[in-house]
Design an enzyme around this catalytic site. Structure first.
Site, PDB file in Angstrom:
ATOM      1  CE1 TYR A 187      12.766  31.608   4.396  1.00 33.45           C
ATOM      2  CE2 TYR A 187      13.019  29.221   4.186  1.00 33.45           C
ATOM      3  CZ  TYR A 187      12.823  30.484   3.613  1.00 33.45           C
ATOM      4  OH  TYR A 187      12.692  30.587   2.258  1.00 33.45           O
ATOM      5  CE  LYS A 247      -0.401  -0.437   5.021  1.00 31.91           C
ATOM      6  NZ  LYS A 247      -1.226  -0.962   6.117  1.00 31.91           N
TER       7      LYS A 247
HETATM    8  C1  PLP Z   1      -0.428  -1.977   6.696  1.00 26.12           C
HETATM    9  C2  PLP Z   1      -0.973  -3.273   7.152  1.00 26.12           C
HETATM   10  C3  PLP Z   1      -0.131  -4.379   7.337  1.00 26.12           C
HETATM   11  C4  PLP Z   1       1.377  -4.271   7.263  1.00 26.12           C
HETATM   12  O1  PLP Z   1       1.830  -3.714   8.477  1.00 26.12           O
HETATM   13  P1  PLP Z   1       3.385  -3.502   8.788  1.00 26.12           P
HETATM   14  O2  PLP Z   1       3.386  -3.012  10.187  1.00 26.12           O
HETATM   15  O3  PLP Z   1       3.870  -2.475   7.830  1.00 26.12           O
HETATM   16  O4  PLP Z   1       4.050  -4.808   8.608  1.00 26.12           O
HETATM   17  C5  PLP Z   1      -0.717  -5.584   7.628  1.00 26.12           C
HETATM   18  N1  PLP Z   1      -2.068  -5.707   7.775  1.00 26.12           N
HETATM   19  C6  PLP Z   1      -2.898  -4.656   7.648  1.00 26.12           C
HETATM   20  C7  PLP Z   1      -4.361  -4.852   7.828  1.00 26.12           C
HETATM   21  C8  PLP Z   1      -2.380  -3.405   7.353  1.00 26.12           C
HETATM   22  O5  PLP Z   1      -3.212  -2.364   7.230  1.00 26.12           O
END
Ligand code: PLP
Length: 377
Positions: A274, A33
């Site tokens: 800044y 994702k």
């Molecule tokens: C993002 C996500 C993962 C992966 O989690 P990590 O901590 O990055 O390994 C797994 N399951 C779900 C439902 C998620 O939303």
């Protein structure tokens, strides 16, 4: 190139195999994702051809991945679908769906009669185990079982059982506190899910399940089930505050690499940047690096936050600008115009930079801006 993100696909493959070895009984759904946590979804999916599936959050991400035609492995929508039209598109493309509320079951039931959809359909019934974000409560399990049985029957009838129409159901859940293995919430979550899982199997027979993100995969082998869902660890980041990625055998995949684009000498008392928030207490040498908040560096990185320049650790000084930041290199004689610098990755774990910024490495990686060129190595 004055700023670029190097993506080390050998490290990515190494991390995948390291995680696979830690969950030898499970299949691995690589979580890609948010553009593969900022690494570029096409690059990551191509490199991880050995993954058993890919998980994204939303339909749009799944479509992007599907349109790349880089994989024939299942693509799972972790948030499921938000309405009927999204469901139509997901069914058309054969995505696997998390199902976390009854409306999604109702939409499926309605659409069953609409046309003949690609078969079979895989649903991941998501049960909440204490996070209270998505998922059915354990107490609803019996009700959901009834609805799923009804949906399966309807699906087989309307879609044509003789044509192999079927719905495969799996169970999933997600830990709220897996990055802190000692928390009692973790065992509570496991107990809740175990009850649902046992009851489900009484009704449906042997069923595959998935419970583990990176932190749980590495700390709760008893919860690995048939599928694990690592995200951050694939990218070489430790999910635990107390354990380095290196100690877990993980290698950073992204290195955000910059260059010294200017150098200047300051007299004691002069300020940088800044708001003139940093003042030299001695005569100082300051290097300007190309990299700022428009690239994804957190603007609230404070003076003193670490950066790697020409083989040494140094400190950021003054405020982060949109495109640049300043580093105190008074004690690093070899720094010259064009010297290499690293904001995170090789030589400097993103976890440390994240801590200095009061955030987690997840956010740093995901925030990488589209203007930063990506170079796959
Ligand atoms: C993002 C996500 C993962 C992966 O989690 P990590 O901590 O990055 O390994 C797994 N399951 C779900 C439902 C998620 O939303």
């Amino acid at each position: 190139m004055s700023l670029q993100a190097l993506i080390d696909t050998a490290a990515l493959k190494h991390n995948f195999e390291t995680l696979r070895a830690r969950a030898p009984q499970s299949r691995v759904m690589a979580v890609v994702k948010a553009n593969a946590y900022g690494h570029g979804v096409a690059t990551v999916v191509k490199a991880l051809a050995m993954a058993d599936g890919f998980a994204v959050a939303r339909l749009e991400e799944a479509i992007t991945l599907d349109d790349l035609s880089l994989t024939s492995k299942p693509i799972l929508l972790l948030e499921g679908v938000a309405d009927r039209s999204a469901l139509r598109e997901a069914l058309e493309r054969g995505f696997e769906l998390a199902i976390h509320q009854v409306e999604q079951l109702q939409w499926l039931s309605e659409l069953a009669a609409e046309k003949s959809w690609p078969q079979p359909l895989t649903l991941w019934l998501k049960f909440d185990s204490g996070m209270n974000r998505l998922g059915f409560r354990s107490a609803e399990a019996a009700k959901i079982e009834t609805q799923v049985l009804r949906l399966q029957a309807r699906w087989a009838t309307t879609q044509g059982a003789s044509h192999g129409a079927s719905i495969t159901c799996r169970l999933m859940s997600h830990f709220a506190c897996a990055d802190e293995p000692e928390r009692s919430e973790n065992t509570d979550a496991e107990q809740q899910f175990a009850q649902v899982y046992a009851h489900w199997q009484d009704v449906f027979g042997p069923t595959e399940a998935s419970f583990c993100n990176s932190a749980a995969l590495l700390s709760r082998p008893q919860s690995q089930f048939a599928w694990v869902r690592p995200g951050i660890s694939l990218y070489g980041i430790s999910p635990f505050a107390e354990q380095s990625a290196k100690s877990l055998g993980l290698r950073p995949v992204m290195t955000l690499e910059a260059k010294v684009i200017a150098l200047r000498s300051l007299a004691a008392g002069e300020t940088v940047g800044y708001g003139a928030t940093w003042r030299a207490t001695r005569s100082s040498r300051v290097a300007i690096l190309s990299g700022g908040y428009a690239d994804g560096l957190p603007r609230h990185l404070p003076s003193g936050a670490p950066v790697w320049v020409a083989g040494h650790r140094a400190s950021i000084v003054g405020r982060i600008s949109m495109d640049m930041l300043a580093v105190d290199v008074t004690d690093i004689a070899e720094v010259a115009l064009g010297s290499p610098a690293v904001f995170w990755g090789q030589h400097l774990p993103a976890e440390e930079v994240a801590t200095a910024a009061g955030t987690i490495a997840y956010e740093l990686l995901c925030a990488l801006n589209a203007r930063v060129p990506i170079k796959v190595i």
